[in-house]
Design an enzyme around this catalytic site. Structure first.
Site: not given
Lengths: 261, 504, 372
Positions: C19-20
């Site tokens: 995720a980012c």
């Protein structure tokens, strides 16, 4: 905690004059900022001004006094999440999750909003001057006396009012082209609540029907639009002249015949 | 000679509940029940009962219980009831033991050992009732790339011409069941339901009855070894043509519609004399090798001016992957695989139960082989053979199928109880018969409603499962083996299916 | 032959989950600027990552070698470097090679980082197109020792990434001394491979880089479809599949971005059905032909290659993306606040619709927003 203690522990970027606190949020991590807000809340401070806000999240969360907060900059996600009572004005745009599961209080945004405005909102009011993103008002709900309100000045994107179970969602479409909202799947899954949309909506969820406004509606809408315009210096009468569509759920049990018992 | 085989079923009647309405007597086509006027009692001839449950279903007071005859031979894992009774019957008749429907032996179904995924945290699941969920599927040959012209105003103009496609609103179609093995009313029900739902039904090898031509846009016409009812009008009437090489219930052998079932109406559509056996040869006599298949495929395309996709249906057998590759290279627009559990109106039981392989294995290896050879886009793959639930459908698609065919499930929706006596022509549910007295028991309006209801129920379930996996378009399920996990499978089975073990 | 997937994916998960935060900044006139602002922006979105990955792609940073392939390679040990050096000198003319400048920073176990400016040896390429030659050699380096990995291999561009918060990675690579006309940035929140520098984003193939936020639920079939065209998905990440999809569709098949976005994030059938016949035919054919490349699941990507920066979200906008313009700059970001930090005044701010790309192009100083 006593105000004197707060001031003593205070970071260099806090100034308190009478009962107004002014915070410079430059480089302040959200946890520290919110902890500061909490300690100011309920300690004789009536107004807080926060400047240089760049992405700090959860501002206004867990504040339960009727404190007034002015945010200058771009607050981060979940502004006013689970909020119970504060009154926030944002001088700029807000990001996603504004008013997420808000309980009561008020948020006024002088700009646009991202996705998920008022997600699962239970009470209180949110006013967005310009456009909003996807899934505005998703799963708003009301119970007994508690009723949430959202007013968007511009237009919203897809899945507006998805899954609405209560509350009032107004979209004014000021400045949209040809009075036409491009949002799709408006009101999909709606089983409670009401939407008032100024301008045409061309793609509705199956669970929605469009009807005309009645006296009670005009009164409610009038009050909301008056309040909205008061914040932004707009002409309420002119806005109310146009045609509004009222969107309501077809049924409170839209999936009754879906299952084989 | 006296038969040594005891009745399979015992009819028990609760005489307190029985009101002598004689519905059971009228409904049973095997003459199992009879009314004894003298004693004012209804009695039953156990030896006739086939456990179709027509009487039990229609008895207004639920007075009838059909029980398996408890007189079993001694428990024996090798010399089973079926093995012993079968030998005795053969000794008595000197014949081939017939049966109907699909293989009923255990341990040949893999669907129940495959499990589907759901999204948790790292990916949101999607609400199919509120957010769009797309199941639309196009069956046909697809190119590897497209030639497009970009226009000044920003529009896109397609230059490549695509091969003809069938549009399905749900990835489930009705499989081939010949008019003759089943009644016209069932065909009417299938045609109507397919039109309503936006899918297709297959005529089977018995031709297309005149009154059904109007559903042509939703019909797949079959060209089988007997070429029954095959003429130019027929070929052009449907939306697609299916060449039948084999079927899962009886791979390698021909078909046989007993003369009893060749009524006047059947003979008209099949274009053979009344009362004669309708024999389908084992092979198609103009296809003895793969290049012959290519020849027939193009003959049919020429006959229909290249406006209809041509499918080729084979039974799932050991070399399905290589055969399918050949079929695709021969120009077929779709390959249909029919697994060992596929149903039939009549087949020798020994072949039904011992010839052919499970569809799950064939499907997995065909899909992988076509991809390894870089030709998977050239033809759609359709899976069939005992698909009994929406979960089976979705698992088949995850293994690589573009769509599935159902037949037994459709008949069950109409009333069939899978008693396996279709070959007698006496189906009391009015389904697997051409006896006009029986066929009127299927009302096409109600039949169509039931079938559409089945497709609707399964489609809703499929959408729920897709949403649960965080997917909103069926293209993303098709061939996506990562959505499946296996339980109780050996390493080799996992390898062939191309899936991981649950927990991995 | 070392299995790259075992290095990037030690638990043999079917796929690496991430995720980012992502950010992109481009000067449409091609004027080069330092990493200072992009780094400030991505650092502002600190909480979207967890410090286990950060990375940058920069374009226009090697004007003195602008026609040469700039290989930036990480080595876990000297042996790997020796082997790779040998391969490179056999297959390429090396115009320059040097250890990449670095400084102390809060990054974990940095590997040896070298860069080379190369041209393929004419005698070795024979008739193979240069791009394919490069791809092949990169794949070889990546799988031969298991201790060498090519971060980027494009011309006049470079990928800088590793294990640490993006601002720390930037500091490590002294990024503020570089000047490029286009920067994309990524902060990672991985659920495995905490130690491996090659696992961070951006992912690079030729001069394409992809930074990606989200998870692709259709990954299993996207991968199998690409494998039919010769791609080997050794990293087992969504980002890799995304990059190969762009390589296949844009470079090999020559499709424009407007069409590519309709393949990766197509309109719904209910929308396609209402188009005028000519458009309906084209859109339908795209979905029929390329259905297996439909990217399902939430995603926001910023894809960059020489002269173009593209931002795209999935078709029902499950991940955020804000676009903004100020003078000659185009900004793309997971959060608006990051843009404001770098440019408090903006000419235009908007949220693109799901499935509709935002494109910044060097030739045209106008930002293109594609609407169906």
């Amino acid at each position: 905690m006593v105000l004197k203690d707060v001031i003593n522990r205070v970071p260099e970027n806090l100034i308190i004059k009478k009962n107004v606190a002014m915070i410079d949020a430059t480089g302040v991590y959200y946890r520290d900022l919110n902890s500061l807000l909490r300690s100011l809340d309920g300690n004789g401070i009536e107004k807080i001004e926060i400047r240089n806000v760049y992405g700090q999240r959860y501002i206004g969360t867990d504040l339960d006094g009727h404190i007034k907060i002015d945010v200058y900059g771009t607050p981060g996600n979940d502004l006013g999440a689970f909020m119970k009572g504060a009154n926030i004005t944002v001088h700029g745009n807000v990001q996603d999750g504004c008013g997420n599961t808000m309980d009561h209080g008020q948020i006024v945004v002088h700009g646009r909003a991202g996705d998920l405005v008022g997600h699962s909102m239970r009470g209180g009011k949110i006013f967005i001057r310009d456009d909003a993103g996807y899934r505005v008002g998703i799963h708003m709900k009301e119970y007994l006396g508690k009723r949430p309100f959202i007013v968007i000045g511009g237009t919203a994107q897809d899945f507006l009012g998805e899954y609405m179970a209560g509350g009032v969602l107004v979209v004014l479409g000021i400045n949209i082209k040809e009075s036409r909202h491009n949002a799709r799947f408006v009101g999909t899954g709606m089983h409670g609540g009401t939407m008032y949309i100024r301008g045409e909506v061309h793609h509705l969820g199956e669970e929605v029907e469009v009807t005309d406004l009645e006296e009670d509606d005009f009164r409610l809408l009038g009050n909301l639009v008056d309040e909205f315009c008061s914040y932004y210096g707009l002409d309420a009468e002119k806005i109310l002249e146009s045609k509004f569509n009222k969107l309501v759920p077809v049924s409170s049990r839209p999936y009754g015949n879906l299952y084989a018992y | 000679m006296k038969s040594y085989v005891s009745p399979e079923y015992i009819v028990e009647r609760d005489q307190d509940r029985c009101i002598r309405c004689k519905v059971c007597v009228n409904q049973c086509s095997y003459e199992t029940h009879y009314y004894d006027e003298e004693d004012d009692i209804i009695l039953s001839r156990n030896e006739n009962c086939v456990n179709c449950q027509r009487c039990a279903t229609f008895c207004p007071t639920q007075a009838i219980t059909i029980r398996e005859n408890p007189n079993h031979y001694r428990s024996n894992a090798n010399w089973t009831q079926e093995a012993i009774a079968g030998i005795k019957k053969q000794a008595e008749t000197g014949g081939v033991v017939l049966t109907g429907m699909g293989c009923d032996k255990p341990n040949l179904t893999y669907w129940d050992r495959l499990l589907l995924n759901a999204s948790q945290v790292t990916n949101p699941s999607i609400d199919p009732l509120r957010e769009p969920m797309e199941m639309r599927t196009y069956i046909g040959s697809k190119p590897d790339s497209l030639e497009l012209d970009m226009e000044e105003c920003g529009g896109v103009m397609l230059k490549t011409k695509l091969a003809p496609q069938l549009r399905l609103e749900t990835p489930i179609m009705f499989s081939a069941m010949s008019y003759g093995s089943i009644s016209l009313n069932v065909h009417k029900s299938l045609a109507r339901a397919a039109s309503e739902v936006g899918t297709f039904y297959n005529t089977g090898e018995g031709g297309l009855e005149k009154s059904l031509y109007k559903y042509g846009d939703h019909v797949i016409v079959q060209v089988a070894s007997g070429r029954f009812g095959v003429h130019s009008e027929y070929l052009n009437a449907g939306a697609a043509i299916e060449i039948k090489i084999g079927q899962g219930a009886k791979p390698g052998i021909g078909g046989h519609l007993p003369g009893e079932k060749v009524s006047k109406e059947i003979s008209e559509t099949r274009m053979i004399p009344v009362g004669t056996d309708a024999l389908s040869p084992a092979p198609q006599h103009d296809i003895y090798s793969i290049e012959d298949l290519r020849q027939l495929i193009y003959a049919l395309k020429e006959a229909t001016d290249y406006t209809k996709p041509v499918f080729v249906k084979i039974a799932a057998v050991h070399n399905s992957a290589a055969i399918a590759s050949g079929i695709v290279r021969a120009g077929a627009d779709a390959v249909v695989l029919d697994g060992v559990r596929g149903g039939t109106g009549a087949a020798p039981r020994i072949i039904r139960d011992n010839v052919g392989i499970p569809i799950e294995m064939a499907l997995a290896s065909v899909d992988q082989r076509l991809r390894d050879e870089g030709i998977r886009n050239k033809a759609s793959v359709i899976a069939a053979g005992g698909i009994k639930s929406s979960a089976d459908v979705l698992k088949a698609i995850a293994l690589g199928a573009d769509a599935v065919y159902i037949a037994t499930a459709a008949l069950v929706a109409l009333g069939c109880t899978v008693c396996q006596k279709c070959y007698t022509g006496k189906c009391p549910w009015g389904i697997a018969t051409t006896d006009l007295w029986l066929t009127k028991r299927i009302n096409p309006d109600l039949g169509a409603k039931r079938l559409a209801g089945l497709l609707r129920g399964w489609s809703l379930e499929i959408m729920e499962m897709m949403g649960g996996m965080g997917i909103n378009a069926i293209e993303s399920v098709r061939g996506n083996r990562l959505l499946l996990r296996g339980v109780g499978l050996t390493d080799k089975e996992l390898k062939i299916l191309g899936i991981r073990m649950a927990g991995e | 032959m070392k299995d790259l997937s075992k290095v990037n994916n030690p638990y043999n998960d079917e796929k690496v989950f991430d995720a980012c935060s992502i950010f992109g900044m481009m000067n449409l006139k091609g004027e080069r600027f330092s990493a200072k602002d992009p780094v400030r922006a991505i650092a502002n979105m600190h909480d979207r990552g967890n410090g286990l990955g950060g990375g940058f792609a920069a374009y226009g940073i090697y004007p003195e070698y602008k026609d040469d392939y700039a290989f930036q390679i990480m080595y876990l040990d000297k042996e790997a470097k020796k082997k790779t050096d040998r391969l490179l000198s056999e297959r390429f003319n090396i115009l320059n090679e040097e250890e990449m400048p670095t400084q102390e920073a809060k990054v974990k176990d940095p590997p040896i980082m070298w860069r080379y400016f190369l041209q393929p040896k004419k005698s070795k390429t024979k008739s193979q197109p240069a791009d394919d030659y490069i791809l092949e050699k990169v794949m070889r380096i990546n799988t031969e020792t298991g201790k060498a990995f090519v971060f980027s291999s494009g011309k006049n561009m470079g990928v800088f990434k590793g294990v640490g918060f993006p601002e720390d990675v930037a500091e490590y690579f002294c990024l503020e001394e570089y000047k490029g006309y286009m920067w994309t940035c990524h902060g990672r929140f991985p659920t495995n491979t905490p130690g491996w520098w090659g696992g961070a984003h951006p992912f690079n193939v030729l001069d394409w880089t992809v930074v990606h936020n989200g998870e692709i639920s259709s990954y299993g079939i996207n991968k199998r479809y690409l494998e039919m065209f010769g791609y080997k998905c050794t990293m087992q990440t969504d980002t890799e599949v995304m990059a190969y999809a762009f390589d296949l569709l844009m470079r090999r098949q020559g499709l424009p971005i407007e069409v590519v976005s309709k393949i990766l994030a197509p309109s719904l059938w209910s929308e396609i059905d209402t188009l005028i016949p000519k458009s309906e035919l084209a859109m339908r054919a795209l979905r029929q032909t390329y259905g297996s490349l439909l990217m399902n699941g939430p995603f926001t990507i910023i894809v960059a290659h020489q002269g173009e920066m593209i931002g795209l979200t999935d078709r029902i906008k499950l991940r955020p993306l804000t676009a903004a313009e100020k003078d000659d700059f185009l900004f793309l970001s997971s959060e608006e606040a990051a843009i404001r930090l770098v440019s408090p005044m903006l000419d235009n701010v908007w949220s693109p619709r799901g499935g509709e790309p935002v494109i910044g192009r060097l030739e045209s100083p106008e930002v293109v927003e594609v609407l169906v």
